[in-house]
Design a protein around this motif. Structure first.
Motif, mmCIF file in Angstrom:
data_model
loop_
_atom_site.group_PDB
_atom_site.id
_atom_site.type_symbol
_atom_site.label_atom_id
_atom_site.label_comp_id
_atom_site.label_asym_id
_atom_site.label_seq_id
_atom_site.Cartn_x
_atom_site.Cartn_y
_atom_site.Cartn_z
ATOM 1 N N PHE A 371 0.945 -1.159 0.171
ATOM 2 C CA PHE A 371 0.031 -0.055 0.117
ATOM 3 C C PHE A 371 0.844 1.164 -0.004
ATOM 4 C CE2 PHE A 371 -2.126 3.411 2.414
ATOM 5 C CZ PHE A 371 -3.147 3.733 1.684
ATOM 6 N N ALA A 372 0.688 2.157 -1.052
ATOM 7 C CA ALA A 372 1.489 3.307 -0.940
ATOM 8 C C ALA A 372 3.058 3.142 -0.956
ATOM 9 C CB ALA A 372 0.930 4.435 -0.011
ATOM 10 N N SER A 373 3.247 2.144 -1.785
ATOM 11 C CA SER A 373 5.033 1.817 -2.138
ATOM 12 C C SER A 373 5.253 1.243 -0.823
ATOM 13 C CB SER A 373 5.606 2.930 -2.617
ATOM 14 O OG SER A 373 4.987 3.586 -3.846
ATOM 15 N N ARG A 374 4.468 0.940 0.278
ATOM 16 C CA ARG A 374 5.083 0.248 1.623
ATOM 17 C C ARG A 374 4.340 -0.994 1.504
ATOM 18 N NH1 ARG A 374 8.357 4.183 4.062
ATOM 19 N NH2 ARG A 374 7.279 6.224 3.884
ATOM 20 N N ARG A 375 5.298 -2.052 2.290
ATOM 21 C CA ARG A 375 5.158 -3.367 2.267
ATOM 22 C C ARG A 375 4.898 -3.710 3.608
ATOM 23 N NH1 ARG A 375 6.932 -7.999 -0.497
ATOM 24 N NH2 ARG A 375 7.154 -9.834 0.347
ATOM 25 N N PHE A 376 3.357 -3.925 3.745
ATOM 26 C CA PHE A 376 2.967 -4.504 5.202
ATOM 27 C C PHE A 376 3.087 -6.095 5.323
ATOM 28 C CE2 PHE A 376 1.186 -0.446 4.441
ATOM 29 C CZ PHE A 376 1.157 0.145 5.561
ATOM 30 N N PRO A 430 -2.699 10.226 15.325
ATOM 31 C CA PRO A 430 -3.984 10.411 14.641
ATOM 32 C C PRO A 430 -3.827 9.369 13.358
ATOM 33 C CG PRO A 430 -3.470 12.310 15.592
ATOM 34 C CD PRO A 430 -2.194 11.643 15.584
ATOM 35 N N GLN A 431 -5.184 8.957 12.955
ATOM 36 C CA GLN A 431 -5.420 8.311 11.660
ATOM 37 C C GLN A 431 -4.570 9.110 10.590
ATOM 38 O OE1 GLN A 431 -8.290 5.080 10.350
ATOM 39 N NE2 GLN A 431 -9.015 7.164 9.823
ATOM 40 N N ASP A 432 -5.033 10.600 10.343
ATOM 41 C CA ASP A 432 -4.327 11.279 9.327
ATOM 42 C C ASP A 432 -2.907 11.279 9.128
ATOM 43 O OD1 ASP A 432 -4.425 12.823 11.466
ATOM 44 O OD2 ASP A 432 -5.241 14.771 10.454
ATOM 45 N N GLU A 433 -2.385 11.442 10.471
ATOM 46 C CA GLU A 433 -0.848 11.565 10.823
ATOM 47 C C GLU A 433 -0.037 10.162 10.020
ATOM 48 O OE1 GLU A 433 2.755 12.997 11.355
ATOM 49 O OE2 GLU A 433 0.965 14.023 11.485
ATOM 50 N N VAL A 434 -0.869 8.856 10.525
ATOM 51 C CA VAL A 434 -0.257 7.724 9.936
ATOM 52 C C VAL A 434 -0.283 7.627 8.561
ATOM 53 C CG1 VAL A 434 -0.583 5.206 10.207
ATOM 54 C CG2 VAL A 434 -0.809 6.646 12.331
ATOM 55 N N LEU A 435 -1.391 8.095 7.806
ATOM 56 C CA LEU A 435 -1.509 7.784 6.545
ATOM 57 C C LEU A 435 -0.818 8.681 5.729
ATOM 58 C CD1 LEU A 435 -3.143 6.478 4.397
ATOM 59 C CD2 LEU A 435 -4.865 8.070 4.749
ATOM 60 N N SER A 436 -0.645 10.043 6.559
ATOM 61 C CA SER A 436 0.381 10.991 5.992
ATOM 62 C C SER A 436 1.869 10.487 5.706
ATOM 63 C CB SER A 436 0.375 12.297 6.320
ATOM 64 O OG SER A 436 1.301 13.144 6.002
ATOM 65 N N ARG A 437 2.359 9.761 6.884
ATOM 66 C CA ARG A 437 3.667 9.390 6.671
ATOM 67 C C ARG A 437 3.776 8.194 5.688
ATOM 68 N NH1 ARG A 437 6.393 9.995 12.792
ATOM 69 N NH2 ARG A 437 5.469 12.013 13.269
ATOM 70 N N LEU A 438 2.785 7.339 5.531
ATOM 71 C CA LEU A 438 2.536 6.243 4.683
ATOM 72 C C LEU A 438 2.552 6.911 3.330
ATOM 73 C CD1 LEU A 438 0.009 3.674 6.180
ATOM 74 C CD2 LEU A 438 2.468 3.395 6.233
ATOM 75 N N LEU A 439 1.785 7.868 2.675
ATOM 76 C CA LEU A 439 1.604 8.224 1.486
ATOM 77 C C LEU A 439 2.795 9.142 1.214
ATOM 78 C CD1 LEU A 439 -2.172 9.085 1.441
ATOM 79 C CD2 LEU A 439 -0.809 7.194 0.164
ATOM 80 N N PHE A 440 3.168 10.163 2.165
ATOM 81 C CA PHE A 440 4.161 11.293 1.612
ATOM 82 C C PHE A 440 5.384 11.215 2.453
ATOM 83 C CE2 PHE A 440 -0.191 12.764 1.218
ATOM 84 C CZ PHE A 440 -0.303 12.603 -0.176
ATOM 85 N N ALA A 449 -0.332 21.974 -0.239
ATOM 86 C CA ALA A 449 -1.883 22.005 -0.459
ATOM 87 C C ALA A 449 -2.148 20.863 -1.436
ATOM 88 C CB ALA A 449 -2.122 23.376 -1.211
ATOM 89 N N THR A 450 -1.536 20.511 -2.493
ATOM 90 C CA THR A 450 -1.861 19.298 -3.172
ATOM 91 C C THR A 450 -1.871 17.938 -2.291
ATOM 92 O OG1 THR A 450 -1.044 20.799 -5.102
ATOM 93 C CG2 THR A 450 -1.646 18.190 -5.432
ATOM 94 N N GLU A 451 -0.873 17.847 -1.705
ATOM 95 C CA GLU A 451 -0.830 16.755 -0.748
ATOM 96 C C GLU A 451 -1.887 16.473 0.132
ATOM 97 O OE1 GLU A 451 4.077 16.053 -1.023
ATOM 98 O OE2 GLU A 451 3.101 17.137 0.423
ATOM 99 N N ILE A 486 1.147 7.668 -6.899
ATOM 100 C CA ILE A 486 2.113 8.632 -6.277
ATOM 101 C C ILE A 486 3.085 7.829 -5.827
ATOM 102 C CG2 ILE A 486 2.268 10.104 -4.330
ATOM 103 C CD1 ILE A 486 -0.647 10.845 -4.420
ATOM 104 N N LEU A 487 4.464 8.199 -6.320
ATOM 105 C CA LEU A 487 5.630 7.658 -5.780
ATOM 106 C C LEU A 487 6.209 8.539 -4.651
ATOM 107 C CD1 LEU A 487 7.167 6.529 -9.095
ATOM 108 C CD2 LEU A 487 5.637 5.075 -7.593
ATOM 109 N N GLY A 488 7.004 7.793 -3.694
ATOM 110 C CA GLY A 488 7.724 8.507 -2.828
ATOM 111 C C GLY A 488 9.203 8.958 -3.143
ATOM 112 N N GLU A 489 10.019 9.358 -2.238
ATOM 113 C CA GLU A 489 11.242 9.886 -2.715
ATOM 114 C C GLU A 489 12.349 8.726 -3.094
ATOM 115 O OE1 GLU A 489 12.559 12.883 0.153
ATOM 116 O OE2 GLU A 489 11.024 14.181 -0.159
#
Length: 555
Positions: A371-376, A430-440, A449-451, A486-489
């Protein structure tokens, strides 16, 4: 076709056919699949509903075929002559393949006298005699069953003499076949080198033995098939299989070991037994088309009784009760949509073949989720079947990964039709913080703003309603792009947070363009040489060009 006759005081019909195309019947029945032309005459007369009818037929069918998704039966020519009169009747048929006669049938009957009841009773009770001989392609006989997605090929020989009555024929003879091939297009089932040995004994066909190769395994069986309508055409078959590949398609592949017993009679049919699945593979495919609901409780006005009540509908023929246990200790592989996993299962299938009831559960053995270029890594996986629809079990799946100094967890609960997805972490965020770190790869406070819009859309799409805004999905649909992500750095190539858009030029060639806000641009090309081997080529504005080979295989 020319018709003449009258109806009113009795019924009289005369038909003359001159190369009438049998495919006309396909407009009336979507499963008919008839082909060929018929020439001849049909005469029918009956003075009243209570009197015995008279019928005479002389028909020649040229290039008769029966088609299905599995193929088209071998064309044959059929000649038929028959008559039915109050004092008796007889029929003769000849089946030819080219200039070679491959089948013959002779039958005669002697209806009982007028004092024995109505004409239908007299006809069903009439003494019967005759015989059938056939030595030719099995596809001709199998095509008469009209299965739309199945086929049978190979030689078969039938020799039987019949006696008794029309409603309860007595047969004596043999059936032999070898090197048959059975195919089912729906499940991808293919049985080859099939041999069948049986004999007709009074009112039943005794299958002494069936043997077939199914993938790397084998299938055997024996039993009886009844021919008496009064007894409901009873069936008692036992089928045993060992490492038999019973399904092979793009979405499903399975081998099985076990035993099933199939019985049928006046009180209905039953399929019971135990199936052990040593290995199965299932590919998850997202369904994009809307499902059309089936209306129930709808009746024609003419079907209502005189007092306006709905009639009691008879259960359709071919419905079997079920009592089958299914066991898979492991090697039940489920892949697709980012999931790569292995499961075990213990289930019981009851209900009927038209409405099966599944109870039991499947548990994950091991697996990963991307998910989001991460391996769970899957830490928990239970899919429970509680007697409802097979496609709507209860889900309890958990997976975790380490990202940006925290352990992120995905928890999937709910049902198969309405899953609920939630994120948590250690330490708790918070859930939005967890998802932010996973996605971006950064905190929500550092998003552009776009992110931030993309994060809000992702959170909205994970709600149970499933109706949230999905800008990336709408953009991909509107632009005709096959893949948008969307790809990470990537420090190796100097790429920042980037957007990738790809398109399949053909089934085997995929091209993708990657760009970020720093001016990085890259083009990737993937050419599939085989199902497992692909050629990769990439050209980037910072990192030059490179090429390589990719090999992938399910283990």
């Amino acid at each position: 076709m020319r018709l003449s006759g009258n109806w009113g005081e009795g019924l009289r019909v005369q038909a003359r056919l001159d190369k009438l195309d049998l495919s006309l019947a396909n407009a009336l029945s979507r499963t008919a699949g008839l082909g060929g032309t018929v020439t001849g005459a049909l005469d029918f007369s009956q003075a009243s509903d209570a009197t015995f009818p008279q019928a005479i037929a002389r028909l020649n069918v040229d290039d008769f075929t029966r088609s299905s998704l599995g193929g088209v039966s071998s064309p044959v020519d059929i000649a038929f002559v028959g008559r039915l009169l109050p004092d008796g009747g007889d029929a003769r048929a000849l089946i030819k393949r080219g200039d070679t006669t491959i089948g013959r049938m002779v039958a005669s009957l002697q209806p009982l006298g007028p004092g024995a009841g109505g004409w239908t009773t007299r006809l069903l009770a009439a003494p019967l005699s005759g015989g059938i001989r056939y030595n030719g392609p099995s596809s001709v006989l199998f095509s008469l069953a009209g299965f739309a997605d199945q086929s049978l090929a190979g030689p078969i020989a039938v020799a039987a003499d019949f006696s008794g009555q029309v409603r309860a024929p007595q047969l004596a003879g043999q059936l032999r076949a070898e090197k048959l091939t059975y195919e089912n297009e729906t499940w991808g089932t293919r049985l080859s080198q099939m041999a069948v040995q049986g004999r007709f004994d009074n009112d039943s066909l005794e299958i002494e033995q069936i043997e077939a190769v199914a993938g790397n395994g084998r299938l055997t069986g024996s039993g009886t098939i009844g021919l008496s309508a009064e007894q409901g055409f009873p069936i008692d078959l036992t089928v045993r299989f060992r490492n038999a590949r019973l399904a092979r398609s793009n979405a499903l592949g399975a081998t099985a070991t076990g035993q099933l017993r199939i019985t049928n009679g006046l009180d209905g049919g039953l399929i019971e037994g135990r199936i052990i699945i040593p290995e199965a593979r299932y590919q998850i495919i997202r369904q994009g088309a809307a499902e059309v609901p089936e209306l129930t409780g709808v009746y024609r006005k003419s079907e209502l009784t005189e007092d306006g009540k709905r009639p009691t509908r008879v259960r359709p023929a071919g419905i079997f009760r079920l009592n089958v246990s299914v066991v898979a200790d492991n090697r039940l592989f489920v892949n697709g949509m980012g999931l790569e996993s292995e499961w075990s299962a213990r289930m019981q299938v009851t209900g009927t073949s038209a409405a099966p009831i599944v109870t039991g559960e499947a548990r994950v053995v091991r697996g990963t989720y991307s998910f989001a270029s991460r391996r769970f890594e899957l830490t928990r996986g239970i899919v429970s079947f509680e007697g409802g629809p097979l496609a709507d079990p209860q889900i309890n799946i958990g997976a975790s990964t380490t990202a940006e100094g925290v352990t992120a967890n995905i928890n999937i609960t709910g049902s198969g039709q309405v899953p609920r997805i939630a994120f948590s972490s250690t330490p708790s965020l918070p859930q939005d913080e967890v998802l932010s770190r996973l996605l971006f790869g950064s905190s929500v406070t550092n998003l552009s703003a776009t992110e931030a819009i993309q994060l809000a859309a992702a959170l909205n799409s994970l709600r149970a309603s499933g109706g949230g805004l999905n800008p990336l999905g709408q953009l991909r649909s509107a632009a005709g792009i096959d893949r948008l992500r969307i790809l990470g750095e990537d420090d190796t190539t100097g790429r920042g947070m980037a957007l990738a858009a790809g398109q399949y030029l053909t089934d085997d060639i995929y091209v993708e363009i990657i760009t970020d806000a720093r001016g990085f641009t890259a083009v990737q090309l993937e050419i599939a040489l085989t199902r497992a081997l692909s050629l990769l080529s990439a050209t980037g504005s910072f990192g030059g060009s490179r090429a390589g080979l990719k090999y992938s295989k399910d283990y």
